[in-house]
Motif scaffolding. Structure first.
Motif, PDB file in Angstrom:
ATOM      1  N   ALA A  25       0.674  -1.144   0.156  1.00  0.00           N
ATOM      2  CA  ALA A  25       0.021   0.055  -0.056  1.00  0.00           C
ATOM      3  C   ALA A  25       0.876   1.338   0.137  1.00  0.00           C
ATOM      4  CB  ALA A  25      -0.904  -0.004   1.210  1.00  0.00           C
ATOM      5  N   VAL A  26       0.554   2.145  -0.719  1.00  0.00           N
ATOM      6  CA  VAL A  26       1.176   3.526  -0.835  1.00  0.00           C
ATOM      7  C   VAL A  26       0.197   4.557  -0.397  1.00  0.00           C
ATOM      8  CG1 VAL A  26       2.411   4.929  -2.738  1.00  0.00           C
ATOM      9  CG2 VAL A  26       2.339   2.568  -2.887  1.00  0.00           C
ATOM     10  N   LYS A  27       0.787   5.537   0.549  1.00  0.00           N
ATOM     11  CA  LYS A  27       0.077   6.478   0.790  1.00  0.00           C
ATOM     12  C   LYS A  27       0.093   7.791   0.145  1.00  0.00           C
ATOM     13  CE  LYS A  27       3.468   8.167   4.358  1.00  0.00           C
ATOM     14  NZ  LYS A  27       3.716   8.141   5.731  1.00  0.00           N
ATOM     15  N   ASP A  28      -0.088   7.805  -1.116  1.00  0.00           N
ATOM     16  CA  ASP A  28       0.186   8.922  -1.946  1.00  0.00           C
ATOM     17  C   ASP A  28      -1.168   9.644  -2.512  1.00  0.00           C
ATOM     18  OD1 ASP A  28      -0.747   7.320  -3.721  1.00  0.00           O
ATOM     19  OD2 ASP A  28       1.094   7.260  -5.029  1.00  0.00           O
ATOM     20  N   GLY A  57      -1.549   9.043   6.913  1.00  0.00           N
ATOM     21  CA  GLY A  57      -1.247   9.165   5.557  1.00  0.00           C
ATOM     22  C   GLY A  57      -2.457   9.064   4.709  1.00  0.00           C
ATOM     23  N   TYR A  58      -2.450   9.225   3.475  1.00  0.00           N
ATOM     24  CA  TYR A  58      -3.580   9.300   2.578  1.00  0.00           C
ATOM     25  C   TYR A  58      -3.790   8.005   1.881  1.00  0.00           C
ATOM     26  CZ  TYR A  58      -7.349  11.608  -0.238  1.00  0.00           C
ATOM     27  OH  TYR A  58      -8.212  11.590  -1.034  1.00  0.00           O
ATOM     28  N   TRP A  59      -4.569   7.481   2.325  1.00  0.00           N
ATOM     29  CA  TRP A  59      -4.838   5.833   1.571  1.00  0.00           C
ATOM     30  C   TRP A  59      -6.075   5.800   0.686  1.00  0.00           C
ATOM     31  CZ3 TRP A  59      -0.524   3.465   2.674  1.00  0.00           C
ATOM     32  CH2 TRP A  59       0.083   3.843   3.888  1.00  0.00           C
ATOM     33  N   LEU A  60      -5.962   5.730  -0.774  1.00  0.00           N
ATOM     34  CA  LEU A  60      -6.997   5.543  -1.591  1.00  0.00           C
ATOM     35  C   LEU A  60      -7.333   4.065  -1.868  1.00  0.00           C
ATOM     36  CD1 LEU A  60      -8.894   7.505  -3.661  1.00  0.00           C
ATOM     37  CD2 LEU A  60      -6.873   6.778  -5.326  1.00  0.00           C
ATOM     38  N   THR A  61      -8.447   4.079  -1.813  1.00  0.00           N
ATOM     39  CA  THR A  61      -8.914   2.416  -2.005  1.00  0.00           C
ATOM     40  C   THR A  61     -10.395   2.270  -2.865  1.00  0.00           C
ATOM     41  OG1 THR A  61      -9.223   0.077  -0.759  1.00  0.00           O
ATOM     42  CG2 THR A  61      -9.763   2.088   0.324  1.00  0.00           C
ATOM     43  N   LEU A  79      -5.912   8.876   6.641  1.00  0.00           N
ATOM     44  CA  LEU A  79      -7.448   9.228   5.874  1.00  0.00           C
ATOM     45  C   LEU A  79      -7.569   8.107   4.885  1.00  0.00           C
ATOM     46  CD1 LEU A  79      -9.750  11.009   4.922  1.00  0.00           C
ATOM     47  CD2 LEU A  79      -7.930  12.462   3.660  1.00  0.00           C
ATOM     48  N   ILE A  80      -8.559   7.368   5.186  1.00  0.00           N
ATOM     49  CA  ILE A  80      -8.765   6.234   4.129  1.00  0.00           C
ATOM     50  C   ILE A  80      -9.943   6.842   3.240  1.00  0.00           C
ATOM     51  CG2 ILE A  80      -9.604   3.907   3.715  1.00  0.00           C
ATOM     52  CD1 ILE A  80      -8.363   4.832   6.930  1.00  0.00           C
ATOM     53  N   SER A  81      -9.736   7.017   1.995  1.00  0.00           N
ATOM     54  CA  SER A  81     -10.736   7.680   1.167  1.00  0.00           C
ATOM     55  C   SER A  81     -11.095   6.596   0.111  1.00  0.00           C
ATOM     56  CB  SER A  81      -9.929   8.741   0.362  1.00  0.00           C
ATOM     57  OG  SER A  81     -10.915   9.436  -0.425  1.00  0.00           O
ATOM     58  N   PHE A  82     -12.375   6.515  -0.034  1.00  0.00           N
ATOM     59  CA  PHE A  82     -12.694   5.352  -1.112  1.00  0.00           C
ATOM     60  C   PHE A  82     -12.809   6.067  -2.358  1.00  0.00           C
ATOM     61  CE2 PHE A  82     -13.727   3.768   3.155  1.00  0.00           C
ATOM     62  CZ  PHE A  82     -13.552   2.237   2.887  1.00  0.00           C
ATOM     63  N   THR A  83     -12.414   5.616  -3.298  1.00  0.00           N
ATOM     64  CA  THR A  83     -12.402   6.136  -4.807  1.00  0.00           C
ATOM     65  C   THR A  83     -13.870   6.618  -5.306  1.00  0.00           C
ATOM     66  OG1 THR A  83     -11.765   5.653  -7.208  1.00  0.00           O
ATOM     67  CG2 THR A  83     -12.472   3.870  -5.692  1.00  0.00           C
ATOM     68  N   PRO A  84     -13.450   7.778  -5.767  1.00  0.00           N
ATOM     69  CA  PRO A  84     -14.904   8.365  -6.454  1.00  0.00           C
ATOM     70  C   PRO A  84     -15.139   7.744  -7.985  1.00  0.00           C
ATOM     71  CG  PRO A  84     -12.906   9.951  -6.925  1.00  0.00           C
ATOM     72  CD  PRO A  84     -12.588   8.661  -6.145  1.00  0.00           C
ATOM     73  N   ASP A  85     -14.391   6.619  -8.250  1.00  0.00           N
ATOM     74  CA  ASP A  85     -14.698   6.160  -9.576  1.00  0.00           C
ATOM     75  C   ASP A  85     -15.671   4.892  -9.490  1.00  0.00           C
ATOM     76  OD1 ASP A  85     -14.660   4.351 -11.716  1.00  0.00           O
ATOM     77  OD2 ASP A  85     -12.366   3.673 -11.617  1.00  0.00           O
ATOM     78  N   GLY A 122      -8.504   7.393  12.873  1.00  0.00           N
ATOM     79  CA  GLY A 122      -8.233   7.681  11.528  1.00  0.00           C
ATOM     80  C   GLY A 122      -9.741   8.091  10.934  1.00  0.00           C
ATOM     81  N   ILE A 123      -9.663   8.477   9.893  1.00  0.00           N
ATOM     82  CA  ILE A 123     -10.874   9.067   9.053  1.00  0.00           C
ATOM     83  C   ILE A 123     -11.302   8.245   7.921  1.00  0.00           C
ATOM     84  CG2 ILE A 123     -12.059  11.061   7.933  1.00  0.00           C
ATOM     85  CD1 ILE A 123     -10.446  12.995   9.841  1.00  0.00           C
ATOM     86  N   TRP A 124     -12.508   7.675   7.820  1.00  0.00           N
ATOM     87  CA  TRP A 124     -12.966   6.988   6.554  1.00  0.00           C
ATOM     88  C   TRP A 124     -13.689   8.071   5.807  1.00  0.00           C
ATOM     89  CZ3 TRP A 124     -11.086   2.115   6.507  1.00  0.00           C
ATOM     90  CH2 TRP A 124     -10.415   1.464   7.821  1.00  0.00           C
ATOM     91  N   ASN A 125     -13.468   8.119   4.368  1.00  0.00           N
ATOM     92  CA  ASN A 125     -14.169   9.225   3.684  1.00  0.00           C
ATOM     93  C   ASN A 125     -14.797   8.322   2.720  1.00  0.00           C
ATOM     94  OD1 ASN A 125     -14.857  11.136   1.274  1.00  0.00           O
ATOM     95  ND2 ASN A 125     -14.288  12.425   2.786  1.00  0.00           N
ATOM     96  N   GLY A 126     -16.264   8.382   2.341  1.00  0.00           N
ATOM     97  CA  GLY A 126     -17.035   7.684   1.330  1.00  0.00           C
ATOM     98  C   GLY A 126     -17.009   8.328   0.066  1.00  0.00           C
ATOM     99  N   SER A 127     -16.437   9.426  -0.174  1.00  0.00           N
ATOM    100  CA  SER A 127     -16.683  10.130  -1.569  1.00  0.00           C
ATOM    101  C   SER A 127     -17.960  10.085  -2.030  1.00  0.00           C
ATOM    102  CB  SER A 127     -15.917   9.580  -2.683  1.00  0.00           C
ATOM    103  OG  SER A 127     -14.508   9.487  -2.330  1.00  0.00           O
ATOM    104  N   GLY A 128     -18.880  10.454  -1.013  1.00  0.00           N
ATOM    105  CA  GLY A 128     -20.491  10.324  -1.351  1.00  0.00           C
ATOM    106  C   GLY A 128     -20.909  11.218  -2.372  1.00  0.00           C
ATOM    107  N   ASP A 129     -20.286  12.388  -2.487  1.00  0.00           N
ATOM    108  CA  ASP A 129     -20.623  13.735  -3.428  1.00  0.00           C
ATOM    109  C   ASP A 129     -21.002  13.159  -4.735  1.00  0.00           C
ATOM    110  OD1 ASP A 129     -17.914  13.527  -2.849  1.00  0.00           O
ATOM    111  OD2 ASP A 129     -17.907  15.657  -2.581  1.00  0.00           O
ATOM    112  N   VAL A 130     -20.075  11.949  -5.137  1.00  0.00           N
ATOM    113  CA  VAL A 130     -20.235  11.914  -6.779  1.00  0.00           C
ATOM    114  C   VAL A 130     -21.332  10.476  -6.749  1.00  0.00           C
ATOM    115  CG1 VAL A 130     -17.658  11.996  -6.988  1.00  0.00           C
ATOM    116  CG2 VAL A 130     -18.566   9.575  -6.189  1.00  0.00           C
ATOM    117  N   TRP A 131     -22.067  10.264  -5.610  1.00  0.00           N
ATOM    118  CA  TRP A 131     -23.269   9.234  -5.859  1.00  0.00           C
ATOM    119  C   TRP A 131     -24.647   9.935  -5.372  1.00  0.00           C
ATOM    120  CZ3 TRP A 131     -22.401   4.339  -7.076  1.00  0.00           C
ATOM    121  CH2 TRP A 131     -21.308   3.618  -6.568  1.00  0.00           C
TER     122      TRP A 131
END
Length: 528
Positions: A25-28, A57-61, A79-85, A122-131
């Motif tokens: 895993a890479v935190k970029d 770190g910033y973890w995109l998943t 910060l674990i950010s769930f991809t907006p894809d 930590g913070i878990w972000n669901g990228s909900g604004d794209v949904w």
């Protein structure tokens, strides 16, 4: 009303630690770490369990699936950010509003797992604004223009924004993706983007611990615990935009032995919500949500602070809410259902609740719930439901045995609203030691065995202070109200009877009582 509070078991884990960095895993914030994180979870489970570590770190998943005996620990600063894809979230067999349905895979999920946890600050972000769809009236003009410029599509009347044509198509069809009558997941691919995932869904799980974590920007419901047992949520924060459609803070559905302690919710739909399935499916499942303790929690913006319903066809019982603050919610304590749901809601205890700046009712019981925002938007007109007696069937809901005490409300449209249905009156509500500073007082329709003990109503609208309709066995003991009230009691309907008033100074009102719509003066018994 003494009660024995249920004990909730908290899981423990092996000391072994599995840092996600050991799995590549890479935190970029750019690298999609789904495979690395899932490998760490699966390896941890295979080796008998332990802790999967997310360092700062910033973890995109993409979406991840939790396994038995695994604790996800996100350090402070992670910060674990769930991809907006949205293509990363395949359609899976899931649940929506109490029925089995196709939904996009939840960012965090588990099925039939035991001993699972999410811990750490930590913070878990669901990228909900794209949904989420967005109603034009809920944002400023400049925010609306910016949203349109970001992409997506508008409804023909340009009042709603959807993230894609697929999402709009689902809305136009009003299709919740129900998996019935031979329907398969592939049948719903055309409306994939409409079938928004709940951010976290644990179904059929046992021994769950979520502590210290922050969950934000959810696509739909935030924390959905379904048909699960032994659940502890301690010092959890849920934060969604106030306009976030369907972003309930937590939904406990057909689950038992639950402790919520020290949690904070600020969201666009109900805050703490109790459910147990919808209509016939819910009754068939037959699993009540029961033995739930909610204490030391705060709910900010939400449609309701503590809510039962409206999907409660399996019932709800033995719920204990204490030492909670509701600040700026639409409704404080909210109990809602409708004909066709069925289910029994009973044995609910609430005490030491503080409320401030409530937009609608402080305490609401409503068996005519119509799935609308509880507070009408500017210019929106609401009709009163038609009152008619229907036969009592398995689809008839039942509300009974509510005990509430030591509640203070500073600011609300109405203090207490109780509305049953003629074939199933709301039964046995006891309200004790309330101080309610609100615009309107009490409204009670189709209810019986209701006690108001030491209730202080500081209302600006005193015409009337108390409105009763087709209700019986009502006891008002030690009622206090503003001197010079226009009308103290308005009693309505030919089925109103046995209304007892004790220890109350009636002389402070300009007019004490008015009888209307067939109510007779013998309905009221004033004890000097």
């Amino acid at each position: 009303d003494q009660f024995e509070i249920p004990i909730v078991y908290q899981p423990h884990f092996k000391k072994d630690t599995f840092p996600i960095t050991d799995y590549g895993a890479v935190k970029d914030g750019i690298t999609l770490n789904t495979k690395s994180i899932q490998s760490a979870i699966d390896d941890c489970a295979k080796k008998g369990g332990g802790t999967v570590l997310f360092p700062a770190g910033y973890w995109l998943t993409g979406p991840i699936v939790l396994a038995s005996n695994v604790e996800l620990h996100a350090e402070k600063g992670a910060l674990i950010s769930f991809t907006p894809d949205k293509t990363q979230y395949p359609l899976v067999s899931s649940y929506f509003e109490g029925v089995e349905a196709a939904r996009c895979q939840s960012p965090i999920s588990a099925k039939n797992a035991e001993n699972i946890a999410i811990t750490g600050k930590g913070i878990w972000n669901g990228s909900g604004d794209v949904w989420r769809p967005l109603k034009k009236g809920k944002v400023t003009d400049s925010e609306w223009k910016k949203l349109i410029a970001s992409g997506g599509v508008l409804t023909p009347d340009k009042s709603y924004w959807y993230s894609s044509a697929s999402a709009l198509l689902g809305a136009e069809r009003n299709d919740i993706g129900k998996l019935a009558n031979g329907k398969q997941l592939r049948d719903y691919e055309a409306i994939h983007d409409f079938l928004r995932p709940n951010m976290l869904q644990f179904a059929g799980c046992k021994n769950i611990l979520i502590t210290d974590a922050t969950f934000e920007n959810s696509p739909a419901w935030t924390l959905h615990l379904l048909m699960s047992d032994q659940i502890s949520l301690l010092n959890v924060t849920v934060k969604n935009p106030w306009y976030g459609q369907n972003t309930d803070g937590i939904d406990l559905e057909s689950s038992t032995h639950v402790l919520l302690d020290g949690c904070s919710f600020d969201t666009g739909d109900d805050g703490i919500c109790i459910k147990s399935g919808r209509d016939e499916e819910g009754r068939k499942r037959g699993l009540a949500t029961e033995n739930v303790v909610v204490q030391n929690c705060t709910v900010y913006h939400a449609h309701g602070g503590f809510v039962v319903g409206s999907e409660m066809s399996g019932g709800a019982k033995n719920l204990y809410v204490s030492n909670c603050n509701f600040i700026g919610t639409d409704i404080g304590l909210r109990f809602k259902t409708t004909r066709g749901r069925g289910g029994v809601v009973e044995n609910i205890y609430a005490s030491h609740i503080n409320m401030k700046d409530i937009a609608g009712e402080a305490i609401l019981f409503d068996m005519y719930y119509m799935a609308k925002d509880p507070v009408p938007l500017a210019g929106e007109k609401r009709e009163m439901p038609k009152i008619e007696l229907m036969p009592f069937t398995e689809g008839t809901p039942v509300f009974r045995n509510f005990f509430m005490s030591d509640i203070v409300c500073d600011g609300a449209e109405r203090a207490i609203f109780i509305r049953g249905i003629p074939e199933s009156q709301i039964r046995n509500i006891q309200l004790t030691n309330l101080v309610m500073k609100t615009r309107k007082g009490i409204e009670c329709t189709e209810a019986t065995q209701i006690g108001f003990h030491q209730v202080k109503l500081l209302t600006t609208d005193t015409d009337p202070v108390v409105y009763l309709q087709n209700s019986s066995d009502i006891r008002l003991d030690g009622l206090q109200y503003k001197a010079g009230a226009t009308l103290l009691f308005s009693i309505n309907g030919d089925r109103s009877k046995e209304i007892h008033v004790l220890n109350t100074d009636l002389k402070m009102a300009r007019k004490q009582v008015a009888f209307d719509y067939g109510a007779g003066s013998d309905a009221l018994d004033i004890q000097k």
